[in-house]
Design a protein around this motif. Structure first.
Motif, short mmCIF file in Angstrom:
data_model
loop_
_atom_site.label_atom_id
_atom_site.label_comp_id
_atom_site.label_asym_id
_atom_site.label_seq_id
_atom_site.Cartn_x
_atom_site.Cartn_y
_atom_site.Cartn_z
N GLN A 85 0.82 -1.22 0.00
CA GLN A 85 0.00 0.00 0.00
C GLN A 85 0.85 1.27 0.00
O GLN A 85 0.45 2.29 -0.55
CB GLN A 85 -0.92 0.00 1.22
CG GLN A 85 -1.94 1.13 1.21
CD GLN A 85 -2.93 1.00 2.36
OE1 GLN A 85 -2.85 0.09 3.17
NE2 GLN A 85 -3.86 1.93 2.44
N ALA A 86 2.05 1.20 0.58
CA ALA A 86 2.91 2.39 0.68
C ALA A 86 3.93 2.47 -0.44
O ALA A 86 4.83 3.31 -0.39
CB ALA A 86 3.63 2.38 2.03
N LEU A 91 1.22 4.79 -4.91
CA LEU A 91 1.09 6.24 -4.89
C LEU A 91 0.67 6.76 -6.26
O LEU A 91 -0.24 7.60 -6.37
CB LEU A 91 2.41 6.88 -4.46
CG LEU A 91 2.46 8.41 -4.52
CD1 LEU A 91 1.46 9.03 -3.55
CD2 LEU A 91 3.87 8.91 -4.24
N TYR A 92 1.32 6.29 -7.32
CA TYR A 92 0.96 6.72 -8.68
C TYR A 92 -0.51 6.40 -8.97
O TYR A 92 -1.23 7.23 -9.53
CB TYR A 92 1.85 6.03 -9.71
CG TYR A 92 3.07 6.82 -10.10
CD1 TYR A 92 3.06 7.68 -11.18
CD2 TYR A 92 4.25 6.71 -9.37
CE1 TYR A 92 4.17 8.41 -11.55
CE2 TYR A 92 5.38 7.44 -9.72
CZ TYR A 92 5.33 8.29 -10.81
OH TYR A 92 6.44 9.02 -11.15
N LYS A 93 -0.96 5.22 -8.60
CA LYS A 93 -2.35 4.85 -8.87
C LYS A 93 -3.32 5.78 -8.14
O LYS A 93 -4.34 6.21 -8.71
CB LYS A 93 -2.59 3.41 -8.43
CG LYS A 93 -1.92 2.37 -9.33
CD LYS A 93 -2.20 0.96 -8.84
CE LYS A 93 -1.60 -0.08 -9.76
NZ LYS A 93 -1.85 -1.46 -9.28
N SER A 94 -3.01 6.10 -6.89
CA SER A 94 -3.89 6.99 -6.12
C SER A 94 -3.89 8.40 -6.70
O SER A 94 -4.93 9.07 -6.73
CB SER A 94 -3.50 7.00 -4.65
OG SER A 94 -2.23 7.61 -4.46
N LEU A 95 -2.74 8.86 -7.18
CA LEU A 95 -2.66 10.20 -7.78
C LEU A 95 -3.42 10.27 -9.10
O LEU A 95 -4.06 11.28 -9.40
CB LEU A 95 -1.20 10.58 -7.99
CG LEU A 95 -0.38 10.84 -6.72
CD1 LEU A 95 1.10 10.93 -7.05
CD2 LEU A 95 -0.86 12.09 -6.01
N GLU A 162 -11.22 18.96 2.57
CA GLU A 162 -10.58 17.71 2.97
C GLU A 162 -9.23 17.57 2.27
O GLU A 162 -9.09 18.00 1.12
CB GLU A 162 -11.46 16.51 2.62
CG GLU A 162 -12.78 16.47 3.38
CD GLU A 162 -13.62 15.26 3.00
OE1 GLU A 162 -13.29 14.60 2.00
OE2 GLU A 162 -14.61 14.98 3.70
N GLU A 163 -8.27 16.96 2.96
CA GLU A 163 -6.96 16.72 2.37
C GLU A 163 -6.98 15.36 1.70
O GLU A 163 -7.37 14.36 2.29
CB GLU A 163 -5.88 16.77 3.45
CG GLU A 163 -4.49 17.05 2.93
CD GLU A 163 -3.90 15.88 2.18
OE1 GLU A 163 -3.36 16.08 1.08
OE2 GLU A 163 -3.98 14.75 2.70
N GLU A 164 -6.53 15.29 0.42
CA GLU A 164 -6.73 14.11 -0.41
C GLU A 164 -5.51 13.19 -0.54
O GLU A 164 -5.67 12.05 -0.96
CB GLU A 164 -7.15 14.55 -1.82
CG GLU A 164 -8.46 15.29 -1.90
CD GLU A 164 -9.65 14.35 -1.98
OE1 GLU A 164 -9.50 13.15 -1.68
OE2 GLU A 164 -10.73 14.83 -2.36
N VAL A 165 -4.31 13.65 -0.23
CA VAL A 165 -3.12 12.85 -0.49
C VAL A 165 -2.55 12.23 0.79
O VAL A 165 -2.27 11.03 0.84
CB VAL A 165 -2.03 13.68 -1.20
CG1 VAL A 165 -0.76 12.86 -1.42
CG2 VAL A 165 -2.55 14.20 -2.53
#
Length: 202
Positions: A85-86, A91-95, A162-165
Protein backbone atom coordinates in the motif's frame (compact mmCIF):
# COMPACT_ATOMS: atom_id res chain seq x y z
CA UNK A 1 19.03 8.36 -11.51
CA UNK A 2 18.53 12.12 -11.62
CA UNK A 3 17.48 11.84 -7.97
CA UNK A 4 20.44 9.63 -6.99
CA UNK A 5 18.13 6.83 -5.91
CA UNK A 6 16.37 8.97 -3.28
CA UNK A 7 12.90 7.43 -2.98
CA UNK A 8 11.54 10.35 -0.94
CA UNK A 9 12.38 12.70 -3.82
CA UNK A 10 10.84 10.25 -6.29
CA UNK A 11 7.61 10.35 -4.28
CA UNK A 12 7.71 14.16 -4.13
CA UNK A 13 8.25 14.37 -7.90
CA UNK A 14 5.34 12.00 -8.52
CA UNK A 15 3.00 14.03 -6.33
CA UNK A 16 3.95 17.27 -8.06
CA UNK A 17 3.52 15.69 -11.50
CA UNK A 18 -0.16 15.00 -10.89
CA UNK A 19 -1.28 18.01 -8.84
CA UNK A 20 0.30 20.88 -10.80
CA UNK A 21 -1.07 22.44 -14.02
CA UNK A 22 -0.17 20.86 -17.33
CA UNK A 23 -0.40 17.43 -18.90
CA UNK A 24 0.69 14.60 -16.64
CA UNK A 25 2.54 11.71 -18.28
CA UNK A 26 4.47 8.66 -17.12
CA UNK A 27 7.62 7.34 -18.78
CA UNK A 28 7.26 3.60 -18.32
CA UNK A 29 9.06 2.29 -15.28
CA UNK A 30 9.12 5.53 -13.31
CA UNK A 31 5.92 4.46 -11.55
CA UNK A 32 7.85 1.68 -9.78
CA UNK A 33 11.11 3.61 -9.44
CA UNK A 34 13.15 1.89 -12.16
CA UNK A 35 16.59 3.35 -12.71
CA UNK A 36 18.03 4.49 -16.01
CA UNK A 37 20.63 6.82 -17.46
CA UNK A 38 21.95 8.07 -20.77
CA UNK A 39 22.64 6.84 -23.42
CA UNK A 40 19.05 6.21 -24.48
CA UNK A 41 19.29 2.39 -24.64
CA UNK A 42 19.96 2.39 -20.90
CA UNK A 43 16.75 4.38 -20.39
CA UNK A 44 14.78 1.68 -22.19
CA UNK A 45 15.58 -1.42 -20.19
CA UNK A 46 12.91 -4.17 -20.01
CA UNK A 47 9.96 -3.54 -17.70
CA UNK A 48 10.44 -5.22 -14.35
CA UNK A 49 7.21 -7.16 -13.85
CA UNK A 50 8.32 -9.55 -11.11
CA UNK A 51 11.36 -10.92 -9.29
CA UNK A 52 11.82 -14.05 -11.42
CA UNK A 53 15.29 -14.43 -12.93
CA UNK A 54 16.65 -13.82 -15.46
CA UNK A 55 14.22 -11.44 -17.21
CA UNK A 56 11.91 -10.19 -14.43
CA UNK A 57 8.79 -11.44 -16.21
CA UNK A 58 9.45 -9.37 -19.32
CA UNK A 59 9.89 -12.26 -21.71
CA UNK A 60 8.82 -15.91 -21.78
CA UNK A 61 9.69 -18.94 -23.82
CA UNK A 62 13.40 -18.30 -23.94
CA UNK A 63 13.18 -15.06 -25.92
CA UNK A 64 16.07 -12.77 -25.05
CA UNK A 65 15.23 -9.05 -24.67
CA UNK A 66 17.33 -6.36 -26.35
CA UNK A 67 18.87 -5.29 -23.03
CA UNK A 68 19.57 -6.88 -19.67
CA UNK A 69 17.16 -5.99 -16.88
CA UNK A 70 18.31 -3.69 -14.11
CA UNK A 71 20.02 -5.40 -11.19
CA UNK A 72 17.43 -4.10 -8.69
CA UNK A 73 14.53 -6.08 -10.23
CA UNK A 74 14.20 -8.43 -7.21
CA UNK A 75 12.94 -5.50 -5.09
CA UNK A 76 11.78 -2.99 -7.73
CA UNK A 77 9.03 -4.68 -9.72
CA UNK A 78 5.31 -4.38 -10.45
CA UNK A 79 4.25 -7.54 -8.63
CA UNK A 80 5.89 -6.58 -5.37
CA UNK A 81 4.78 -2.94 -5.42
CA UNK A 82 1.21 -3.87 -6.35
CA UNK A 83 0.96 -5.71 -3.03
CA UNK A 84 2.35 -2.83 -0.94
CA UNK A 85 0.00 0.00 0.00
CA UNK A 86 2.91 2.39 0.68
CA UNK A 87 4.80 1.62 -2.54
CA UNK A 88 5.63 4.13 -5.27
CA UNK A 89 3.31 2.28 -7.67
CA UNK A 90 0.40 2.51 -5.23
CA UNK A 91 1.09 6.24 -4.89
CA UNK A 92 0.96 6.72 -8.68
CA UNK A 93 -2.35 4.85 -8.87
CA UNK A 94 -3.89 6.99 -6.12
CA UNK A 95 -2.66 10.20 -7.78
CA UNK A 96 -4.12 9.17 -11.14
CA UNK A 97 -7.49 8.52 -9.49
CA UNK A 98 -7.34 11.85 -7.66
CA UNK A 99 -6.57 13.81 -10.83
CA UNK A 100 -9.31 12.02 -12.76
CA UNK A 101 -12.00 12.92 -10.22
CA UNK A 102 -10.87 16.52 -9.55
CA UNK A 103 -11.66 19.04 -12.33
CA UNK A 104 -9.67 21.81 -10.63
CA UNK A 105 -6.47 19.74 -10.84
CA UNK A 106 -6.93 19.11 -14.57
CA UNK A 107 -8.32 22.42 -15.83
CA UNK A 108 -8.41 24.84 -12.91
CA UNK A 109 -7.72 28.56 -13.32
CA UNK A 110 -4.87 29.77 -11.11
CA UNK A 111 -5.80 32.27 -8.37
CA UNK A 112 -3.40 34.46 -6.34
CA UNK A 113 -2.29 32.90 -3.04
CA UNK A 114 0.54 33.51 -0.57
CA UNK A 115 2.01 31.41 2.25
CA UNK A 116 4.12 32.41 5.22
CA UNK A 117 7.13 30.16 4.44
CA UNK A 118 9.48 30.49 1.47
CA UNK A 119 10.09 26.73 1.69
CA UNK A 120 6.46 25.95 0.88
CA UNK A 121 4.98 26.11 -2.62
CA UNK A 122 1.28 26.93 -2.97
CA UNK A 123 -1.16 26.73 -5.88
CA UNK A 124 -4.84 27.69 -5.63
CA UNK A 125 -7.04 26.69 -8.58
CA UNK A 126 -10.72 26.71 -9.45
CA UNK A 127 -12.84 24.99 -12.09
CA UNK A 128 -16.49 25.96 -11.68
CA UNK A 129 -17.65 24.82 -8.26
CA UNK A 130 -14.55 22.66 -7.80
CA UNK A 131 -11.47 24.07 -6.08
CA UNK A 132 -8.12 22.89 -4.73
CA UNK A 133 -5.28 24.34 -2.71
CA UNK A 134 -1.98 22.53 -3.24
CA UNK A 135 0.74 22.94 -0.60
CA UNK A 136 4.19 21.39 -1.07
CA UNK A 137 6.91 21.36 1.57
CA UNK A 138 10.24 21.09 -0.26
CA UNK A 139 12.30 21.22 2.94
CA UNK A 140 14.00 18.21 4.53
CA UNK A 141 12.26 18.93 7.83
CA UNK A 142 8.63 19.48 8.86
CA UNK A 143 7.22 23.02 8.89
CA UNK A 144 4.60 24.06 11.43
CA UNK A 145 1.88 26.67 11.27
CA UNK A 146 2.05 27.73 7.62
CA UNK A 147 -0.38 30.62 7.08
CA UNK A 148 -2.38 30.92 3.84
CA UNK A 149 -3.78 34.19 2.49
CA UNK A 150 -5.72 34.80 -0.73
CA UNK A 151 -7.73 37.80 -1.96
CA UNK A 152 -10.32 35.46 -3.48
CA UNK A 153 -10.95 31.72 -3.62
CA UNK A 154 -13.57 29.04 -4.34
CA UNK A 155 -14.10 28.66 -0.59
CA UNK A 156 -17.48 29.74 0.74
CA UNK A 157 -19.09 29.74 4.14
CA UNK A 158 -20.29 26.21 4.87
CA UNK A 159 -17.98 24.41 2.44
CA UNK A 160 -15.92 21.50 3.75
CA UNK A 161 -12.23 21.14 2.92
CA UNK A 162 -10.58 17.71 2.97
CA UNK A 163 -6.96 16.72 2.37
CA UNK A 164 -6.73 14.11 -0.41
CA UNK A 165 -3.12 12.85 -0.49
CA UNK A 166 -1.77 12.55 3.05
CA UNK A 167 -5.11 11.98 4.80
CA UNK A 168 -4.47 14.54 7.55
CA UNK A 169 -7.09 16.66 9.35
CA UNK A 170 -7.71 20.18 8.04
CA UNK A 171 -8.53 23.31 9.98
CA UNK A 172 -11.59 24.65 8.17
CA UNK A 173 -11.36 28.18 6.70
CA UNK A 174 -13.54 31.16 7.50
CA UNK A 175 -13.71 32.84 4.10
CA UNK A 176 -14.76 36.44 3.66
CA UNK A 177 -16.30 38.12 0.64
CA UNK A 178 -15.48 36.34 -2.65
CA UNK A 179 -13.83 33.59 -0.60
CA UNK A 180 -11.12 35.84 0.81
CA UNK A 181 -8.71 33.96 3.10
CA UNK A 182 -6.76 35.69 5.86
CA UNK A 183 -4.52 34.05 8.44
CA UNK A 184 -5.70 30.53 7.66
CA UNK A 185 -3.55 27.67 8.97
CA UNK A 186 -5.10 24.65 7.22
CA UNK A 187 -2.62 22.02 8.44
CA UNK A 188 -0.78 22.14 11.76
CA UNK A 189 2.44 20.63 10.40
CA UNK A 190 3.58 19.92 6.84
CA UNK A 191 5.80 16.85 6.69
CA UNK A 192 9.13 17.11 4.89
CA UNK A 193 9.12 16.61 1.12
CA UNK A 194 5.37 16.15 1.02
CA UNK A 195 2.48 17.46 -1.05
CA UNK A 196 -1.00 18.21 0.26
CA UNK A 197 -4.15 18.66 -1.80
CA UNK A 198 -6.96 20.48 -0.02
CA UNK A 199 -10.15 19.80 -1.94
CA UNK A 200 -13.39 21.70 -1.48
CA UNK A 201 -16.43 19.54 -0.78
CA UNK A 202 -19.79 21.26 -1.30
Amino acid sequence: NQLNGDRSLARLAAQLEFVLPGTAFIYYGEEIGMSGAKPDPDLRTPMQWNDVAPMAGFSKGGTTPWHAVNADYPTVNVERESAEQASLLSLYKSLIRLRAKTPALRHGVELPVTVSSDRVFASLRQEGADGVLVLANFATEPIKGVVVDAPQSPFESGTVVEEEVQGVPVGQPRPGARGRLEGWVPIAELASRSVYVLHIRR
